[in-house]
Design a protein around this motif. Structure first.
Motif, short mmCIF file in Angstrom:
data_model
loop_
_atom_site.label_atom_id
_atom_site.label_comp_id
_atom_site.label_asym_id
_atom_site.label_seq_id
_atom_site.Cartn_x
_atom_site.Cartn_y
_atom_site.Cartn_z
N TYR A 1 69.92 8.24 14.37
CA TYR A 1 68.64 9.45 15.01
C TYR A 1 67.64 8.49 15.54
O TYR A 1 67.35 9.05 16.64
CB TYR A 1 68.50 10.15 13.84
N LYS A 2 67.17 7.65 14.85
CA LYS A 2 65.65 7.08 15.22
C LYS A 2 66.06 6.37 16.83
O LYS A 2 65.12 6.66 17.45
CB LYS A 2 65.36 6.17 14.21
N ALA A 3 67.09 5.60 16.66
CA ALA A 3 67.38 5.04 17.86
C ALA A 3 67.64 6.01 19.19
O ALA A 3 67.09 5.85 20.19
CB ALA A 3 68.66 4.29 17.80
N GLN B 1 63.05 10.47 24.24
CA GLN B 1 61.76 10.95 24.35
C GLN B 1 61.26 9.86 25.41
O GLN B 1 60.50 10.51 26.37
CB GLN B 1 60.83 10.42 23.05
N GLN B 2 61.55 8.56 25.68
CA GLN B 2 61.26 7.94 26.83
C GLN B 2 61.72 8.52 28.12
O GLN B 2 60.81 8.36 29.20
CB GLN B 2 61.74 6.35 26.61
N GLY C 1 61.45 14.66 11.49
CA GLY C 1 60.79 15.38 12.50
C GLY C 1 61.44 16.25 13.46
O GLY C 1 61.38 16.70 14.27
N GLN C 2 62.65 16.15 13.54
CA GLN C 2 63.85 16.77 14.44
C GLN C 2 63.61 18.45 14.07
O GLN C 2 63.40 18.87 12.84
CB GLN C 2 65.29 16.37 13.92
N GLY D 1 71.01 13.50 35.52
CA GLY D 1 70.05 14.58 35.42
C GLY D 1 69.82 15.56 34.38
O GLY D 1 68.99 16.45 34.57
N SER D 2 70.60 15.21 33.33
CA SER D 2 70.47 16.08 32.15
C SER D 2 68.83 16.15 31.70
O SER D 2 68.01 15.12 31.67
CB SER D 2 71.34 15.69 31.01
N THR D 3 68.47 17.48 31.18
CA THR D 3 67.20 17.30 30.53
C THR D 3 67.22 17.74 29.10
O THR D 3 66.30 17.65 28.50
CB THR D 3 66.26 18.52 31.18
#
Ligand SMILES: *Cc1c(COP(=O)(O)O)cnc(C)c1O
Length: 225
Positions: free
Chosen positions: A8-10, A16-17, A41-42, A204-206
């Motif tokens: 998850y963290k990875a 996020q980047q 935090g999810q 191009g996924s968001t």
């Protein structure tokens, strides 16, 4: 431990980047698994079944943003309309109109995505381009004031053929660009799952919808993967 916290963290770092939103797909998984990611935090979680979503939403923190990502029947919209954050699988004007009606009853505006059939496989739900253009034309003339169509969602073929999957993502992205001015606020392209999210991001996924990479494999059950 069922939830893969390191993974998850990875993944969340990577997304996020890139400015891509993660929907953690928790269908068939227990509330404890959701709580484990919530503690990290999810907040965006995706579910496929109305009753399961309603039960989980009642027992989990109310700042969770619930995404309905499954096939939605019109007669069940009313159960999720009070709280759902985003409905990914709008595949008919009839369904969109029903969401509008139920949202109005709740005094809400519900965000929706139109699901486009991009896979060569027969089994998946979704609009073809003709149907998409009909909904766009309809929305230009008829104000559905309690829904906001924010973009498109699609599922690529479940295939090892990377070129095929990439082409399907490209076709969805090109439709996303083509209809950019048809609906108002248009900023969500929901594509990519555990097996193909990196490629979806390249195309191009968001917003990606990831289940088994985070929560482990699900029991096999007909109708979904
Ligand atoms: C189950 C499901 C996912 C997640 O699939 P994984 O392969 O487990 O990541 C994503 N999108 C939809 C529409 C789904 O039904």
């Amino acid at each position: 431990m069922a939830v893969n916290e390191e993974k998850y963290k990875a993944i969340i770092d990577e997304l996020q980047q890139a400015g891509v939103t993660l929907v953690a797909v928790s269908k068939t998984k227990p509330a404890e698994d959701i709580s484990a990611l919530y503690a990290l935090g999810q907040r965006d979680f995706g579910e496929n079944y109305v009753q399961e979503l309603v039960d989980k939403a009642a027992s989990l923190p109310n700042d969770i943003r619930w995404h309905f990502i499954g096939h939605l029947q019109s007669n069940k919209v009313k159960y999720i309309a009070p709280f759902v954050q985003l409905i990914h699988g709008i595949d008919s004007l009839k369904l969109l109109t029903e969401v509008n009606k139920q949202a109005a009853k709740q005094g809400r505006v519900i965000d929706c995505l139109l699901q486009v059939h991009i896979a060569t496989e027969e089994t998946k739900f979704g609009l073809n381009e003709q149907e998409l253009s009909e909904i766009a034309a309809h929305s230009a003339t008829t104000q559905l004031t309690s829904v906001r169509v924010r973009g498109l969602m699609g599922m690529a073929s479940f295939s090892d053929d990377a070129a095929l999957v990439r082409n399907e993502f490209r076709s969805l992205k090109s439709l996303f660009d083509k209809y950019a001015l048809s609906f108002g606020q248009w900023d969500i392209l929901s594509m990519g799952m555990s097996g193909d999210y990196k490629m979806a991001m390249e195309e191009g996924s968001t917003m990606v919808r990831i289940g088994s990479l985070l929560f482990g494999e699900r029991q096999k059950k007909a109708g979904y993967r």
